[in-house]
Design an enzyme around this catalytic site. Structure first.
Site, PDB file in Angstrom:
ATOM      1  N   GLU A  85       0.844  -1.210   0.000  1.00  0.00           N
ATOM      2  CA  GLU A  85       0.000   0.000   0.000  1.00  0.00           C
ATOM      3  C   GLU A  85       0.877   1.257   0.000  1.00  0.00           C
ATOM      4  O   GLU A  85       1.707   1.457   0.894  1.00  0.00           O
ATOM      5  CB  GLU A  85      -0.933  -0.023   1.218  1.00  0.00           C
ATOM      6  CG  GLU A  85      -2.020   1.028   1.126  1.00  0.00           C
ATOM      7  CD  GLU A  85      -3.062   0.911   2.243  1.00  0.00           C
ATOM      8  OE1 GLU A  85      -3.376  -0.209   2.662  1.00  0.00           O
ATOM      9  OE2 GLU A  85      -3.532   1.971   2.688  1.00  0.00           O
ATOM     10  N   LYS A 280      -7.741  -1.490  11.060  1.00  0.00           N
ATOM     11  CA  LYS A 280      -7.078  -1.871   9.804  1.00  0.00           C
ATOM     12  C   LYS A 280      -5.877  -0.945   9.584  1.00  0.00           C
ATOM     13  O   LYS A 280      -4.804  -1.378   9.158  1.00  0.00           O
ATOM     14  CB  LYS A 280      -8.073  -1.774   8.643  1.00  0.00           C
ATOM     15  CG  LYS A 280      -7.554  -2.304   7.320  1.00  0.00           C
ATOM     16  CD  LYS A 280      -6.823  -1.268   6.489  1.00  0.00           C
ATOM     17  CE  LYS A 280      -6.353  -1.854   5.177  1.00  0.00           C
ATOM     18  NZ  LYS A 280      -5.497  -0.939   4.428  1.00  0.00           N
ATOM     19  N   ASP A 296       4.348 -14.754  11.443  1.00  0.00           N
ATOM     20  CA  ASP A 296       3.077 -15.255  10.926  1.00  0.00           C
ATOM     21  C   ASP A 296       2.007 -14.173  11.087  1.00  0.00           C
ATOM     22  O   ASP A 296       1.425 -14.000  12.161  1.00  0.00           O
ATOM     23  CB  ASP A 296       2.722 -16.528  11.715  1.00  0.00           C
ATOM     24  CG  ASP A 296       1.428 -17.170  11.254  1.00  0.00           C
ATOM     25  OD1 ASP A 296       0.649 -16.509  10.544  1.00  0.00           O
ATOM     26  OD2 ASP A 296       1.202 -18.335  11.625  1.00  0.00           O
ATOM     27  N   HIS A 393      -2.827  10.160   0.398  1.00  0.00           N
ATOM     28  CA  HIS A 393      -2.930   8.816  -0.178  1.00  0.00           C
ATOM     29  C   HIS A 393      -2.757   8.873  -1.693  1.00  0.00           C
ATOM     30  O   HIS A 393      -1.983   8.114  -2.283  1.00  0.00           O
ATOM     31  CB  HIS A 393      -4.289   8.228   0.196  1.00  0.00           C
ATOM     32  CG  HIS A 393      -4.400   6.778  -0.099  1.00  0.00           C
ATOM     33  ND1 HIS A 393      -3.798   5.824   0.677  1.00  0.00           N
ATOM     34  CD2 HIS A 393      -5.025   6.115  -1.092  1.00  0.00           C
ATOM     35  CE1 HIS A 393      -4.055   4.639   0.186  1.00  0.00           C
ATOM     36  NE2 HIS A 393      -4.785   4.790  -0.906  1.00  0.00           N
TER      37      HIS A 393
END
Ligand code: MEV
Length: 437
Positions: A85, A280, A296, A393
């Site tokens: 991202e 998130k 992991d 962004h």
């Protein structure tokens, strides 16, 4: 779609690719090239990656970026981040600089305990079982000494064994609920090996015991497995500064910014739809470091989200408040990660990332990861309550759009300059390229 294939895993890599191209890509040679161009020219390095999983046909790249200038408890770190991202590494670096100028991040470990469970069915008298388990507990630990010995030398091992009666939720269902310390390893293999051996011994002892009737002896081990929910394996990170020292965009006073920020976190605490997106954003930072350090991320994700719902409603993982004249922001995360075992000594970039971090212990890495989450959350909320998220962004996404539209090097340079002062959108970039061939 193709018909089922037999013995696929036994075929060579080339045969697997040929099969895929024939059955899924209409023998398109370009599809074959795409897969093969990601092979590493160093055959032994490629072999290493081939051996990580079954049916490897190629490598799947993620960019590895670094976010420098993290001051954590007075120590300086450059944090490796593997993520696709566009804005994540930039936001982390920006937050690191911001808080580096305001005393840095403070961290601590709230616990290191991991959990494993043996789930079993016992149809007999509960008191008898309880009594029996308390009698054999010590013997059970002795029975797995050959597995736990090395871990004990490193400061880990089995901490407790507890019988849990779950018959009120599922008929005849009990657990042996174990807590472990796993030192610098994530501990999955260690825990699962202990559990499987203990389950065998448990069954054996019950069958041998004279206090149980024939029916009672017939216990069924349903499964033995670690839990990825680790609410007592937690790192905490925080930042704090006088509101006066906050650097705020024009149009908002420093106090108004602090109050708006705190309100944004309060909304994420109350409102699950917002909490999921809020968290998130935290995981953008967390996963990137977890992946770069060969850990992991599915385990971490599962554990973190369960933790976010530990009070019965999914909620924000972070907390913000105003304490007198200070702005305070903090995050606690359950993190079952390791710095030995797994991929840590195998994957060259994981080794490199660990070295970049100064070869941290597992608890040190937990704190670094937690800081990455807090930094990311700060960056997102700071934008959200001021300019909005899209400005930064889309700026970071500009190169992706230019690449998608096949812009030349010269066009990219000009576009980067032009979009410093103009809002980025797909159509604005397309128009720009048309006007600047
Ligand atoms: C995007 O990847 C993450 C954010 O949506 C997080 C947030 O809303 O807090 C910006």
């Amino acid at each position: 779609m193709s018909s089922p294939v037999r013995g696929f895993s036994k075929r060579s890599k080339q045969e697997k690719i040929d099969w895929l191209i024939e059955h899924h890509f209409h023998n398109d040679t370009l599809a074959k090239q795409v897969v093969e161009q990601y092979w590493n020219s160093d055959a032994s390095l490629q072999q290493l990656h081939d051996d990580f999983i079954e049916n490897t046909i190629s490598n799947f790249y993620l960019p590895l970026g670094v976010a420098p200038n993290f001051n954590i408890n007075g120590q300086h770190y450059t944090i490796p981040m593997a993520i696709e991202e566009s804005s994540v590494v930039a936001a982390a670096a920006k937050a690191a600089k911001y808080w580096g100028e305001r005393g840095g991040f403070k961290t601590e470990i709230l616990g290191e305990e991991k959990i494993g469970q043996i789930h079993f069915i016992y149809t007999g008298d509960a008191h008898k079982l309880k009594q029996f388990i308390s009698e054999i507990k010590l013997q059970l630990q002795i029975d797995v000494a050959s597995i736990t010995r090395n871990m004990e030398k490193r400061g880990g091992g089995i901490q407790s064994i507890e019988l849990r009666d779950k018959t009120s939720s599922i008929e005849h269902y009990y657990q042996l609920h174990l807590t472990f310390l796993t030192a610098d390893s994530m501990g999955a293999n260690f825990i699962n090996s202990c559990l499987e051996e203990l389950a065998k011994r448990l069954k054996h002892y019950v069958q041998e015991a004279t206090i149980f009737s024939a029916a009672e002896k017939d216990i069924e081990i349903v499964m033995s497995i670690l839990s990825n929910y680790v609410p007592n394996c937690v790192a905490r990170a925080s930042v704090r500064c006088p509101i006066e020292e906050l650097d705020v965009e024009e149009g908002l006073s420093k106090r108004a910014f602090a109050e708006k920020f705190v309100r944004a976190v309060a909304i994420a605490k109350e409102e699950p739809y917002r909490a999921v997106t809020h968290n998130k954003g935290i995981m953008n930072g967390v996963d990137a470091v977890v992946i770069a350090t060969g850990n992991d991320f599915r385990a971490v994700e599962a554990g973190v989200h369960a933790y976010a719902a530990r009070n019965g409603q999914y909620s924000s993982l972070s907390n913000a408040f105003i304490d007198g004249d200070d702005f305070c922001f903090e995050l606690s995360l359950p993190l079952a990660i390791g710095t030995v075992g797994g991929l840590t000594k195998l994957h060259p970039l994981v080794k490199w990332s660990m070295q970049l971090l100064g070869n941290p212990s597992a608890t040190e890495l937990m704190q670094i990861i937690c800081v990455a989450g807090l930094a990311q959350n700060f960056g997102a909320l700071r934008s959200l309550v001021t300019s909005g998220i899209q400005k930064g962004h889309m700026k970071m996404h500009l190169l992706n759009i230019l690449n998608q539209l096949n812009a030349s090097g010269d066009q990219k340079e000009k576009a980067t300059e032009y979009f410093k002062t103009t809002a980025v959108s797909h159509s604005a970039v397309a128009d720009f390229l048309q006007n600047n061939p």
